[in-house]
Scaffold this active site. Structure first.
Site, PDB file in Angstrom:
ATOM      1  N   GLY A  31       0.830  -1.207   0.000  1.00 61.34           N
ATOM      2  CA  GLY A  31       0.000   0.000   0.000  1.00 61.34           C
ATOM      3  C   GLY A  31       0.860   1.249   0.000  1.00 61.34           C
TER       4      GLY A  31
ATOM      5  N   ASP B 136       0.134  -1.804   9.420  1.00 63.48           N
ATOM      6  CA  ASP B 136      -0.515  -2.051   8.146  1.00 63.48           C
ATOM      7  C   ASP B 136      -1.441  -0.902   7.781  1.00 63.48           C
ATOM      8  OD1 ASP B 136      -1.475  -3.307   5.908  1.00 63.48           O
ATOM      9  OD2 ASP B 136      -1.943  -5.181   6.914  1.00 63.48           O
ATOM     10  N   GLY B 137      -1.615  -0.694   6.488  1.00 64.03           N
ATOM     11  CA  GLY B 137      -2.620   0.249   6.016  1.00 64.03           C
ATOM     12  C   GLY B 137      -3.982  -0.443   5.979  1.00 64.03           C
ATOM     13  N   ALA B 138      -4.991   0.281   5.553  1.00 63.68           N
ATOM     14  CA  ALA B 138      -6.331  -0.314   5.419  1.00 63.68           C
ATOM     15  C   ALA B 138      -7.110   0.492   4.394  1.00 63.68           C
ATOM     16  CB  ALA B 138      -7.065  -0.289   6.756  1.00 63.68           C
TER      17      ALA B 138
ATOM     18  N   LYS C 262      -9.455  -4.727   3.818  1.00 62.57           N
ATOM     19  CA  LYS C 262      -8.106  -4.692   3.279  1.00 62.57           C
ATOM     20  C   LYS C 262      -8.080  -5.487   1.972  1.00 62.57           C
ATOM     21  CE  LYS C 262      -4.481  -5.095   5.505  1.00 62.57           C
ATOM     22  NZ  LYS C 262      -4.020  -3.965   4.667  1.00 62.57           N
TER      23      LYS C 262
ATOM     24  N   GLY D  21      -7.140  -3.760  -1.129  1.00 61.42           N
ATOM     25  CA  GLY D  21      -7.116  -2.862  -2.288  1.00 61.42           C
ATOM     26  C   GLY D  21      -5.877  -3.117  -3.132  1.00 61.42           C
TER      27      GLY D  21
ATOM     28  N   GLU E 260      -1.259 -10.364   4.361  1.00 63.28           N
ATOM     29  CA  GLU E 260      -1.424  -9.362   5.427  1.00 63.28           C
ATOM     30  C   GLU E 260      -2.153  -9.954   6.626  1.00 63.28           C
ATOM     31  OE1 GLU E 260      -1.305  -5.437   2.555  1.00 63.28           O
ATOM     32  OE2 GLU E 260      -3.229  -6.300   3.055  1.00 63.28           O
TER      33      GLU E 260
ATOM     34  N   LYS F 248     -10.481   7.058   5.699  1.00 65.52           N
ATOM     35  CA  LYS F 248     -10.718   5.643   6.004  1.00 65.52           C
ATOM     36  C   LYS F 248     -11.418   5.434   7.350  1.00 65.52           C
ATOM     37  CE  LYS F 248      -7.622   4.824   2.605  1.00 65.52           C
ATOM     38  NZ  LYS F 248      -6.392   4.094   2.762  1.00 65.52           N
TER      39      LYS F 248
HETATM   40  O1  LIG Z   1      -4.787  -3.750   2.099  1.00 60.61           O
HETATM   41  C1  LIG Z   1      -3.926  -3.207   1.458  1.00 60.61           C
HETATM   42  C2  LIG Z   1      -3.203  -3.888   0.377  1.00 60.61           C
HETATM   43  O2  LIG Z   1      -3.741  -5.158   0.158  1.00 60.61           O
HETATM   44  C3  LIG Z   1      -3.550  -1.802   1.778  1.00 60.61           C
HETATM   45  O3  LIG Z   1      -3.139  -1.714   3.088  1.00 60.61           O
HETATM   46  C4  LIG Z   1      -4.771  -0.954   1.553  1.00 60.61           C
HETATM   47  O4  LIG Z   1      -5.174  -1.095   0.199  1.00 60.61           O
HETATM   48  C5  LIG Z   1      -4.507   0.510   1.870  1.00 60.61           C
HETATM   49  O5  LIG Z   1      -3.636   1.039   0.933  1.00 60.61           O
HETATM   50  P1  LIG Z   1      -3.143   2.536   0.994  1.00 60.61           P
HETATM   51  O6  LIG Z   1      -2.211   2.661   2.157  1.00 60.61           O
HETATM   52  O7  LIG Z   1      -2.460   2.723  -0.336  1.00 60.61           O
HETATM   53  O8  LIG Z   1      -4.363   3.414   1.125  1.00 60.61           O
END
Ligand SMILES: O=C(CO)[C@H](O)[C@H](O)COP(=O)(O)O
Length: 283
Positions: free
Chosen positions: A66, A121-123, A134, A136, A143, A161
């Site tokens: 991400g 982790d992002g989301a 999660k 995207g 993850e 988010k």
């Molecule tokens: O789940 C993910 C990847 O599978 C990412 O954490 C999620 O898409 C968020 O992405 P970003 O930090 O670009 O907004």
């Protein structure tokens, strides 16, 4: 160490393998941080400052894909060589592996370290109970493995988010990783049995055909009505029972805290026990 205020003129880091990799390096170098990028960075810096202390010299850290996680790595690198010399970083896939290697951090594997101290982790979206969508970036299977392996699982995101219910702003739906052989049948089941008539196979952008995950699988995006997204654990369990589904991009009851960078430079921290804290912008 306090997080620095986001600056409208600060240069955005060039990140190998980021989602924005289609931009040229020159564009990326010249582009100042947008409000959203500043918010991501502020959330990431605050989370690192709280959960990855410079004195935690020996620790195992999980890092996902991400566009937010590169700011996590940026802050960790700022802690210096000494702090990082015995730490081991576990990636979820190609992008985070490149990030760890290009940042001269020690690369490990979950095979060697099935217990991780902290996973950051992002989301795509996080609800009031810290359940999140999660996937995207199509990395959610790995993850989830690193989230489960972690003693502490922390989410980092920008203000868009932070929602009451999943699916409020993130409209593509729940990412579902499926074995290629089973995708048509899973789609049919999602359409007709689980109540997601608009579920679709995710198609690649710079390649003909579907997106293929780091595990060689396809991704289905399945939007659900609010009634399902209000109880994400239930719909997750039902999707996971479909034959051919490898993993569902709904992470329920997993995160201890979520950090959201806000437009005004503050950070909202939500904890799993329902506590909410606002960290004021740095003076
Ligand atoms: O789940 C993910 C990847 O599978 C990412 O954490 C999620 O898409 C968020 O992405 P970003 O930090 O670009 O907004």
């Amino acid at each position: 160490m306090a997080a620095r205020a986001p600056s409208a003129t600060r240069i955005q880091p060039v990140v190998v393998g980021s989602k924005d990799a289609t931009e040229t390096v020159v564009d990326t170098i010249l582009k100042p941080l947008s409000t959203i990028e500043s918010a991501k960075r502020l959330a990431a810096y605050t989370a690192v400052d709280r959960h990855v202390k410079p004195e935690h010299i020996v620790s195992i850290l999980g890092l996902s894909g991400g566009s937010t996680v590169p700011y996590v790595v940026e802050r960790i690198v700022q802690q210096g060589r000494e702090a990082n010399k015995d730490r081991v970083f576990i990636p979820t896939g190609f992008q985070s592996k490149e990030l760890i290697v290009s940042s001269n951090l020690n690369l490990g594997d979950v095979d060697q370290y099935p217990t991780i101290d902290v996973t950051l982790d992002g989301a795509d979206e996080v609800d009031r109970d810290l359940n999140c969508i999660k996937g995207g970036g199509a990395c959610h299977l790995r993850e989830k493995v690193l989230a489960e392996a972690a003693r502490t699982f922390i989410l980092v995101a920008d203000y868009r988010k932070n929602v009451e219910y999943l699916g409020t702003n993130f409209k593509p739906g729940v990412p579902i990783e499926v074995v290629p052989f089973a995708y048509a049948k899973v789609l049919q089941n999602l359409h007709h049995i689980l109540g997601s008539p608009k579920a679709t196979l995710r198609m690649a952008v710079a390649k003909a055909g579907p997106v293929v995950s780091d595990n060689g699988n396809f991704i289905i995006d399945a939007p659900f009505e609010r009634e399902h997204m209000e109880k994400p654990y239930d719909i997750m369990a039902r999707i996971k029972m479909l034959t051919g589904v490898v993993e569902v991009g709904l992470f329920c009851h997993m995160a201890q805290a979520a950090y959201f960078g806000n437009e005004d430079g503050s950070v909202t921290v939500k904890y799993h026990d329902g506590k909410v804290e606002t960290v004021a912008p740095p003076a």
